[in-house]
Motif scaffolding. Structure first.
Motif, mmCIF file in Angstrom:
data_model
loop_
_atom_site.group_PDB
_atom_site.id
_atom_site.type_symbol
_atom_site.label_atom_id
_atom_site.label_comp_id
_atom_site.label_asym_id
_atom_site.label_seq_id
_atom_site.Cartn_x
_atom_site.Cartn_y
_atom_site.Cartn_z
ATOM 1 N N SER A 84 -7.151 47.080 66.536
ATOM 2 C CA SER A 84 -5.822 46.453 66.506
ATOM 3 C C SER A 84 -5.497 45.919 65.111
ATOM 4 O O SER A 84 -4.334 45.946 64.692
ATOM 5 C CB SER A 84 -5.720 45.333 67.547
ATOM 6 N N ALA A 85 -6.495 45.458 64.370
ATOM 7 C CA ALA A 85 -6.258 44.983 62.999
ATOM 8 C C ALA A 85 -5.832 46.138 62.100
ATOM 9 O O ALA A 85 -4.935 45.991 61.260
ATOM 10 C CB ALA A 85 -7.512 44.314 62.446
ATOM 11 N N HIS A 86 -6.454 47.304 62.275
ATOM 12 C CA HIS A 86 -6.085 48.475 61.477
ATOM 13 C C HIS A 86 -4.650 48.896 61.769
ATOM 14 O O HIS A 86 -3.875 49.193 60.856
ATOM 15 C CB HIS A 86 -7.052 49.620 61.758
ATOM 16 N N ASP A 87 -4.283 48.918 63.053
ATOM 17 C CA ASP A 87 -2.909 49.283 63.428
ATOM 18 C C ASP A 87 -1.897 48.277 62.883
ATOM 19 O O ASP A 87 -0.834 48.668 62.376
ATOM 20 C CB ASP A 87 -2.779 49.384 64.945
ATOM 21 N N LEU A 88 -2.216 46.987 62.983
ATOM 22 C CA LEU A 88 -1.309 45.951 62.483
ATOM 23 C C LEU A 88 -1.143 46.070 60.968
ATOM 24 O O LEU A 88 -0.020 45.988 60.454
ATOM 25 C CB LEU A 88 -1.852 44.563 62.834
ATOM 26 N N GLY A 130 -11.262 47.388 52.424
ATOM 27 C CA GLY A 130 -11.250 48.268 51.258
ATOM 28 C C GLY A 130 -11.146 49.734 51.643
ATOM 29 O O GLY A 130 -10.369 50.496 51.060
ATOM 30 N N ASP A 131 -11.913 50.131 52.659
ATOM 31 C CA ASP A 131 -11.858 51.516 53.115
ATOM 32 C C ASP A 131 -10.520 51.832 53.766
ATOM 33 O O ASP A 131 -9.971 52.918 53.585
ATOM 34 C CB ASP A 131 -12.992 51.799 54.105
ATOM 35 N N TRP A 132 -10.004 50.890 54.539
ATOM 36 C CA TRP A 132 -8.715 51.111 55.195
ATOM 37 C C TRP A 132 -7.607 51.320 54.167
ATOM 38 O O TRP A 132 -6.782 52.213 54.308
ATOM 39 C CB TRP A 132 -8.347 49.936 56.077
ATOM 40 N N LEU A 133 -7.589 50.483 53.140
ATOM 41 C CA LEU A 133 -6.523 50.588 52.141
ATOM 42 C C LEU A 133 -6.667 51.860 51.310
ATOM 43 O O LEU A 133 -5.678 52.509 50.979
ATOM 44 C CB LEU A 133 -6.522 49.358 51.235
ATOM 45 N N ALA A 134 -7.897 52.232 50.965
ATOM 46 C CA ALA A 134 -8.112 53.430 50.153
ATOM 47 C C ALA A 134 -7.745 54.696 50.926
ATOM 48 O O ALA A 134 -7.241 55.657 50.346
ATOM 49 C CB ALA A 134 -9.562 53.501 49.695
ATOM 50 N N GLY A 135 -7.965 54.713 52.231
ATOM 51 C CA GLY A 135 -7.667 55.883 53.040
ATOM 52 C C GLY A 135 -6.312 55.833 53.713
ATOM 53 O O GLY A 135 -5.954 56.739 54.462
ATOM 54 N N SER A 136 -5.551 54.812 53.441
ATOM 55 C CA SER A 136 -4.260 54.625 54.096
ATOM 56 C C SER A 136 -3.222 55.612 53.584
ATOM 57 O O SER A 136 -3.294 56.109 52.465
ATOM 58 C CB SER A 136 -3.784 53.189 53.830
ATOM 59 N N ARG A 137 -2.213 55.861 54.405
ATOM 60 C CA ARG A 137 -1.085 56.690 53.958
ATOM 61 C C ARG A 137 -0.270 55.977 52.891
ATOM 62 O O ARG A 137 0.559 56.587 52.231
ATOM 63 C CB ARG A 137 -0.212 57.080 55.144
#
Length: 167
Positions: A84-88, A130-137
């Motif tokens: 849910s944190a990733h989706d938010l 860090g990984d979420w932001l680097a792999g984000s659209r």
């Protein structure tokens, strides 16, 4: 010294021979190494924009370090699961990019203390950011990620600095 005789005859201790020193072969001065050059990268393999975190000038870094920047948006991930944190985070970044925000305050919670002894799952969201932001659209829209000033959450928060929209 010539007239002095030892009281007892003592055999000298065996001294091990030092290992021979092998020097690496030297390259002749003025010659380039003979290893092959790497293949040139294709344009499709090169990143279109610089990676997040390396594009701020000294003025921005000073403002962020002193807490002089007012965030345009705040994302609080307290009480969320990793999913849910990733989706938010993804949805909030999309809204902030669309609005043209420059600075987002991302509240993740403080990491576990180094002196804590019991195993626990604290800091999982913080570790994944860090990984979420680097792999984000939205990775191409992110200019930098910096630690927040204590007035904005200190170790429990991050500033996400977005690129200016080119119009």
């Amino acid at each position: 010294m010539a007239t002095v005789r030892p009281l007892r005859a003592v055999a000298p201790a065996a001294v091990p021979k030092p290992a021979p020193v092998v020097e690496p072969p030297r390259r002749p001065v003025g010659r380039l190494p003979t290893r092959p050059l790497p293949a040139p990268k294709k344009a499709a393999d090169l990143p279109k924009r610089p990676l997040p975190g390396i594009t701020l000038d000294a003025g921005w870094d000073k403002k962020l370090a002193r807490g002089l920047v007012t965030p345009d948006a705040t994302i609080d991930l307290h009480g969320h699961t990793l999913h849910s944190a990733h989706d938010l985070l993804d949805g909030a970044l999309a809204r902030s990019v669309a609005r043209g925000d420059r600075v987002i305050l991302l509240v993740t919670g403080k990491p576990p203390r180094p002196e804590s002894e019991r195993p626990h799952a604290r800091g999982a969201i913080r570790a994944a950011i860090g990984d979420w932001l680097a792999g984000s659209r939205h990775a191409g829209s992110i200019a930098a990620v910096r630690g927040a000033h204590p007035r904005h959450g200190g170790q429990g928060a991050l500033y996400i600095v977005l690129r200016r929209l080119r119009g």
